[in-house]
Each structure stands twice: as structure tokens, then as C-alpha cells.
Design an enzyme around this catalytic site. Sequence first.
Site, PDB file in Angstrom:
ATOM      1  CD  GLU A  96      -3.116  43.428  34.748  1.00 47.43           C
ATOM      2  OE1 GLU A  96      -1.771  43.734  34.546  1.00 47.43           O
ATOM      3  OE2 GLU A  96      -4.076  44.238  34.140  1.00 47.43           O
ATOM      4  CB  CYS A 110       5.643  40.173  39.357  1.00 45.79           C
ATOM      5  SG  CYS A 110       5.144  42.074  40.042  1.00 45.79           S
ATOM      6  CB  CYS A 117      -2.716  50.838  44.763  1.00 44.09           C
ATOM      7  SG  CYS A 117      -1.453  51.292  45.996  1.00 44.09           S
ATOM      8  CB  CYS A 121       2.400  56.254  43.425  1.00 49.56           C
ATOM      9  SG  CYS A 121       2.808  55.879  45.007  1.00 49.56           S
ATOM     10  CB  CYS A 124       1.958  53.662  39.995  1.00 48.08           C
ATOM     11  SG  CYS A 124       1.266  52.055  40.241  1.00 48.08           S
ATOM     12  CB  CYS A 342       7.787  48.294  36.940  1.00 50.17           C
ATOM     13  SG  CYS A 342       8.914  47.166  37.155  1.00 50.17           S
TER      14      CYS A 342
HETATM   15  N1  SAH Z   1       3.193  49.650  46.360  1.00 52.45           N
HETATM   16  C1  SAH Z   1       4.531  48.718  46.323  1.00 52.45           C
HETATM   17  C2  SAH Z   1       4.396  47.575  45.324  1.00 52.45           C
HETATM   18  C3  SAH Z   1       4.333  47.934  44.020  1.00 52.45           C
HETATM   19  S1  SAH Z   1       5.725  47.849  43.296  1.00 52.45           S
HETATM   20  C4  SAH Z   1       5.384  49.748  46.174  1.00 52.45           C
HETATM   21  O1  SAH Z   1       5.132  51.034  45.489  1.00 52.45           O
HETATM   22  O2  SAH Z   1       6.669  49.607  46.243  1.00 52.45           O
HETATM   23  C5  SAH Z   1       5.743  48.416  41.809  1.00 52.45           C
HETATM   24  C6  SAH Z   1       7.158  48.956  41.491  1.00 52.45           C
HETATM   25  O3  SAH Z   1       7.240  49.331  40.295  1.00 52.45           O
HETATM   26  C7  SAH Z   1       7.730  49.995  42.379  1.00 52.45           C
HETATM   27  O4  SAH Z   1       9.185  49.798  42.381  1.00 52.45           O
HETATM   28  C8  SAH Z   1       7.254  51.016  41.820  1.00 52.45           C
HETATM   29  O5  SAH Z   1       7.902  52.273  42.229  1.00 52.45           O
HETATM   30  C9  SAH Z   1       7.480  50.746  40.453  1.00 52.45           C
HETATM   31  N2  SAH Z   1       6.778  51.500  39.571  1.00 52.45           N
HETATM   32  C10 SAH Z   1       5.577  51.777  39.635  1.00 52.45           C
HETATM   33  N3  SAH Z   1       5.142  52.909  38.595  1.00 52.45           N
HETATM   34  C11 SAH Z   1       6.091  52.639  37.503  1.00 52.45           C
HETATM   35  C12 SAH Z   1       6.336  53.092  36.116  1.00 52.45           C
HETATM   36  N4  SAH Z   1       5.509  53.890  35.543  1.00 52.45           N
HETATM   37  N5  SAH Z   1       7.518  52.682  35.514  1.00 52.45           N
HETATM   38  C13 SAH Z   1       8.576  51.961  36.264  1.00 52.45           C
HETATM   39  N6  SAH Z   1       8.220  51.762  37.483  1.00 52.45           N
HETATM   40  C14 SAH Z   1       7.208  51.865  38.083  1.00 52.45           C
END
Ligand code: SAH
Length: 352
Positions: A96, A110, A117, A121, A124, A342
Site C-alpha cells: 500500500e 507515504c 515487516c 511492533c 502496528c 499510520c
Molecule cells: N518501520 C518504520 C516505518 C513505518 S512508519 C517505523 O516504525 O518507523 C509508521 C509510523 O506509524 C511510525 O511512526 C509508527 O510508529 C506509526 N504507527 C504504527 N502503528 C500505529 C498506530 N496503530 N497508530 C498510530 N501510529 C502508528
Amino acid sequence: MEGSMPDRPSIHRPGVLEAVRATTGLRREDLRTLRNAIYKRGLTPEEAVALLSPATGSKLAEHVAVDGLQEVLRRDSARDGATKLVLKTRAGLALESVILRILSGRSSVCVSSQVGCAAHCQFCATGHMGMARSLAVEEIVEQVAMAGRILQTEGRRLRNVVFMGMGEPMHNRAAVEEAVARLIDPQWFALSPRHVMVSTIGIIDELRRFVARFPEVNLALSLHAARQEVRERLMPLAKQTPLREMHRALREIQALRARPLMIEYLLLDGINDTDADLEALIDYCRELRVHLNLIPFNTIDQAPWLRPSTQARQATFSATLKAAGFVVTTRFSLGTDIAAACGQLLRPHATS
Ligand code: SAH
């Protein structure tokens, strides 16, 4: 497993046009014509090739693939300026990209650096799907070209590229670097390095190399907790890079960079938003040149136990950090109504 790779290399792959010059009779001007058309004027590769002489065009089509990622779904937010694109690789893997139209003239895309991944996390959605594979340079470049094309037809211009889609960019550093190099190359997208941002959970050896090559590209660190045990609970890979060690690396890195580092901090109710967490965050950032970006959590089905912090708690974090002298912003996520915000990117539709 993916099927066999296409025999012809993608037109978006760096070096491909140069490599086929002799066999196809492409002149230096043709290269310029093609790249201007695709990366600056928003034409499709097919349209760009049609600008060449028919003989050169058909020779080129024998040696270079103009079809790469396929758009399988497009969802436009009814609420804000976000568009989610679900794209499919030639072998059918879905990824995406999200177009963000914040103000006219300031549009962003984006992009994803991987399908899935490996960081897992907890907060996420992409982390919960596991890892399929890293994207190739041409697949990253093509996401940007597709977004640029859509924006161009609306009379807008693509200004910013953020590596905040699916994947961990520092787990695919080589391809991400080659893509970034094309984003800022005057002959390709010609974006300013200040309009490119890479976000990472902090794989420090890779990050050091990346920063050494692109000190002007914006950098964001997904910190999300300044207490080691809290961070490990949220982000399993935090075990491999203890906060203390990362702090040392960040200080080295900031010596190479002029701009502040963005620290991303997701606010999760009762998990990383206590007074102790706030104090630890202030301590952690004190000797770093940072801009703090507080992120309201977007809930995901895969982790029903995680909830966003209350408004009051978010306000306390913001106010206390500002009072401590930090530059603090709160992220406003677009595309929540189309699962494009995000942390919500994953493969929600059967596409292959
Ligand atoms: N792997 C990298 C790139 C992905 S960025 C990283 O983690 O930085 C994705 C962004 O969205 C990051 O700032 C992450 O912390 C944020 N993010 C992930 N899950 C989220 C959620 N459920 N709600 C809001 N932000 C989230």
C-alpha cells in the site's frame, strides 16, 4: 514464494536505460525525455515511450518492462485528502501507498519499503502480518511515480515523500538508499532532500550508513518508550538495540546532520503515558537535538488491548514537554476512514 521474475528489467530500475542504450539505439536525449515524462510530468511509462521514435520505442519495449506494479484498489477518503492505493507486484504480493493532500501544493506520498515487516511492533497492523519480502528499488520508485501521476492530473504537485508505509526501511537499506538517491536526483524526481523523510525503529548500524550517505534527508525515530522494559514490550526488536546504546548512536548521527531528529512517540493508555514515562522521555531527549512528534494511537483489530491515551493525558504530555523546552507537535492522521492511517496498513483485501 513468488513466481519467476520477469525476464525484462523494469524501466524504473536505476541503470537499466543506460544498459540498453547500445542495443536499442536510445540517445542521451531519449533518456532525458523518458525521465522527464515519467518522473516530472506524470506520464505513464507507455506514454513516455510513445514520445520516442517508433523504431526506438519498439526496440526499447523488447528489452525493458514498462508494466510493474498494478493498481488493484483505490480508496479516497470522504473525510480528508487521503487516498489509499493497494498495489500488486508482478507476482501478486499486495502493498500500500497513501497519498496525503494536506494543502494544495504540499502533497505527500507515504511509501512502503517492504511487503510486511519483520519488526512485529504490537501497535502496528503491518507488524502483525509478518514479513513477505523487501521491495526492490524499482518498486519503491514506481510507488512515487504513480502518486505523482495522480496528483499531476489534479493540478497538484508531489512535494514530499515519507518512508512511513509498510516495512522497516533500515531492514531494506540498500534499496531504500537507491530509491532516495533517485528521489533527489535532478534527472529523476528532483525533490529536495529536505522533503524526503525516512522513519525507522532504529537499526543503528544501518542507520549510521544511511545518514553518512544522506545527511540532509529527514530522519524520524519511532521511539514510543524511553524505558527499556516498556519499549521491549511494545517493540520486540528493542531488545537488540538497548536505549542506552541507541542514545550513543543518535549522538554520533546528529553530529553528521544539520536538522533535528524527529522522535515519534505513540501515546498508549496506561502503557507508555505514565509520569515515569514522561520523565524518562525528557531525560532521554535532553542531550539530543530533537523535534517531538506525539502520535495519537489509531486502534487496530489485531491488538484490542491497546487504547489511545486520553485527551487529558495527551495534553499533559505535550504541555510538559514544551515547558521542558522541546519543540512538540501532535500528529494528525489522515485516512482513518479508509484504513490508510499510520499503523493501519496491511493487506485487507484478497488481491491475489
Ligand atoms: N518501520 C518504520 C516505518 C513505518 S512508519 C517505523 O516504525 O518507523 C509508521 C509510523 O506509524 C511510525 O511512526 C509508527 O510508529 C506509526 N504507527 C504504527 N502503528 C500505529 C498506530 N496503530 N497508530 C498510530 N501510529 C502508528
